[in-house]
Design an enzyme around this catalytic site. Structure first.
Site, PDB file in Angstrom:
ATOM      1  N   SER A  99       0.870  -1.107   0.014  1.00 35.16           N
ATOM      2  CA  SER A  99       0.062  -0.016  -0.113  1.00 35.16           C
ATOM      3  C   SER A  99       0.942   1.259  -0.173  1.00 35.16           C
ATOM      4  O   SER A  99       1.796   1.441   1.151  1.00 35.16           O
ATOM      5  CB  SER A  99      -0.958  -0.060   1.312  1.00 35.16           C
ATOM      6  OG  SER A  99      -1.715  -1.061   1.236  1.00 35.16           O
ATOM      7  N   LYS A 175      -7.084   1.543  -2.763  1.00 32.25           N
ATOM      8  CA  LYS A 175      -6.512   1.100  -1.795  1.00 32.25           C
ATOM      9  C   LYS A 175      -6.822   2.201  -0.731  1.00 32.25           C
ATOM     10  O   LYS A 175      -7.166   1.978   0.573  1.00 32.25           O
ATOM     11  CB  LYS A 175      -5.333   0.444  -1.433  1.00 32.25           C
ATOM     12  CG  LYS A 175      -4.722  -0.325  -0.364  1.00 32.25           C
ATOM     13  CD  LYS A 175      -5.809  -1.217   0.185  1.00 32.25           C
ATOM     14  CE  LYS A 175      -5.125  -1.631   1.535  1.00 32.25           C
ATOM     15  NZ  LYS A 175      -4.310  -2.624   1.629  1.00 32.25           N
ATOM     16  N   LYS A 244      -0.306   4.926   8.405  1.00 26.43           N
ATOM     17  CA  LYS A 244       0.312   5.154   7.215  1.00 26.43           C
ATOM     18  C   LYS A 244      -0.724   5.297   5.965  1.00 26.43           C
ATOM     19  O   LYS A 244      -0.572   6.361   5.172  1.00 26.43           O
ATOM     20  CB  LYS A 244       1.162   3.877   6.775  1.00 26.43           C
ATOM     21  CG  LYS A 244       1.646   4.113   5.290  1.00 26.43           C
ATOM     22  CD  LYS A 244       2.656   2.786   4.877  1.00 26.43           C
ATOM     23  CE  LYS A 244       1.701   1.644   4.957  1.00 26.43           C
ATOM     24  NZ  LYS A 244       1.046   1.464   3.808  1.00 26.43           N
TER      25      LYS A 244
END
Length: 295
Positions: A99, A175, A244
């Site tokens: 990701s 994502k 994150k």
């Protein structure tokens, strides 16, 4: 029947290990690499070859898969000393399940192709370790149509669904959207469990009580029981990963000229939770933050 393509895989972590096991079980010749080499041992015992560095992954592979922690780690593995780019050749494909930041993905894909001819597909996944083990991941991909179709038979062993979202970077945008929903969901589930406990309701009944209703979700069915029973191990995913990805989503929104106030708040709460030593822990630990709130 044509011969199966040769596969290489970098990143033998919580997700990478079960993904590699599935590829070996499907009959693929597999080469693996991990920064901590000992993590490759179960795969070597199962028949995989261990690469000495990321460049060595490209020696015999048609397709190189990555599943790494973040943008900086991917950049180092691809372009650092002994990196993928040093062994890459035209005709090979890099498929990144990590990701990452979409803009960084586009830049790295362009650099890799210009330097070596190797093309890039960003294919982040959703479904956690359970999905990796059962091959039921949702895979959202960005790249050329012909490249997506080339890797589709391979990724069919890893996921229940592969959706081509657009050009390189589109998988990472998707994502980020996925993680916005997941992280906000995880935080409100933690609030719900803590509220039920404070109100004298058995929080372990929340998930079965809401099953099938509009509030139901996979995160609810997974996280609510863990939170209610304070079952925080084994770690199946990490708080740092959600943080994150929330930061990536907020940055992406700014770049697109939009606003994501819910996601921004979620990022602040996730960062607050992380500051208490929870960064490497499972997101089920989020309930601690709401249990410990003072009036």
């Amino acid at each position: 029947m044509s011969e199966l393509p040769s596969i290489a895989f970098a990143g033998i972590g919580l997700m990478g290990l079960p993904m590699c096991r599935r590829l070996l079980a499907a009959g693929y010749r597999l080469t693996v690499w991990n920064r901590s080499p000992e993590k490759c041992a179960p795969l070597i015992d199962a028949g995989a070859r261990q690469a000495g560095n990321p460049a060595d992954l490209c020696r015999d592979a048609d397709i190189v898969l990555l599943c790494l922690a973040d943008t900086s780690v991917v950049r180092e593995v691809v372009f650092g000393a002994g990196g993928v780019v040093e062994g890459a050749k035209a005709g090979q494909l890099l498929v990144d399940h990590s990701s990452l930041e979409p803009a960084a993905t586009r830049a790295m894909a362009a650099e890799l192709e210009s330097r070596s001819g190797m093309r890039w597909v960003d294919a982040p996944v959703s479904g956690g370790t359970a999905g990796a083990e059962t091959g039921s991941l949702a895979i959202m991909a960005g790249g050329r149509s012909e490249d997506i179709e080339r890797v589709r038979p391979v990724l069919a062993h890893l996921g229940q669904r592969l959706t081509h979202m657009g050009d390189v970077g589109a998988g990472q945008v998707t994502k980020a959207c996925n993680q916005m929903i997941v992280a906000c969901n995880a935080l409100v589930i933690a609030e719900v469990v803590a509220l039920a406990e404070r109100s004298g309701v058995d929080a372990s009944l929340i998930a079965p009580a809401l099953a099938g209703g509009f509030a139901d979700s996979k995160p609810l069915q997974i996280l609510a029981p863990q939170m209610a029973n304070s079952e925080f191990e084994p770690v199946k995913w990490r708080v740092r990963t959600l943080l994150k990805d929330l930061d990536t989503a907020v940055q992406l929104s700014r770049e697109a000229g939009g606003a994501t106030p819910m996601t921004g708040l979620a990022a602040q709460l996730m960062r607050l939770h992380s500051s208490g030593g929870e960064l490497e822990n499972d997101p089920s630990t989020l309930v601690r933050m709401f249990r410990e709130q003072k009036q």
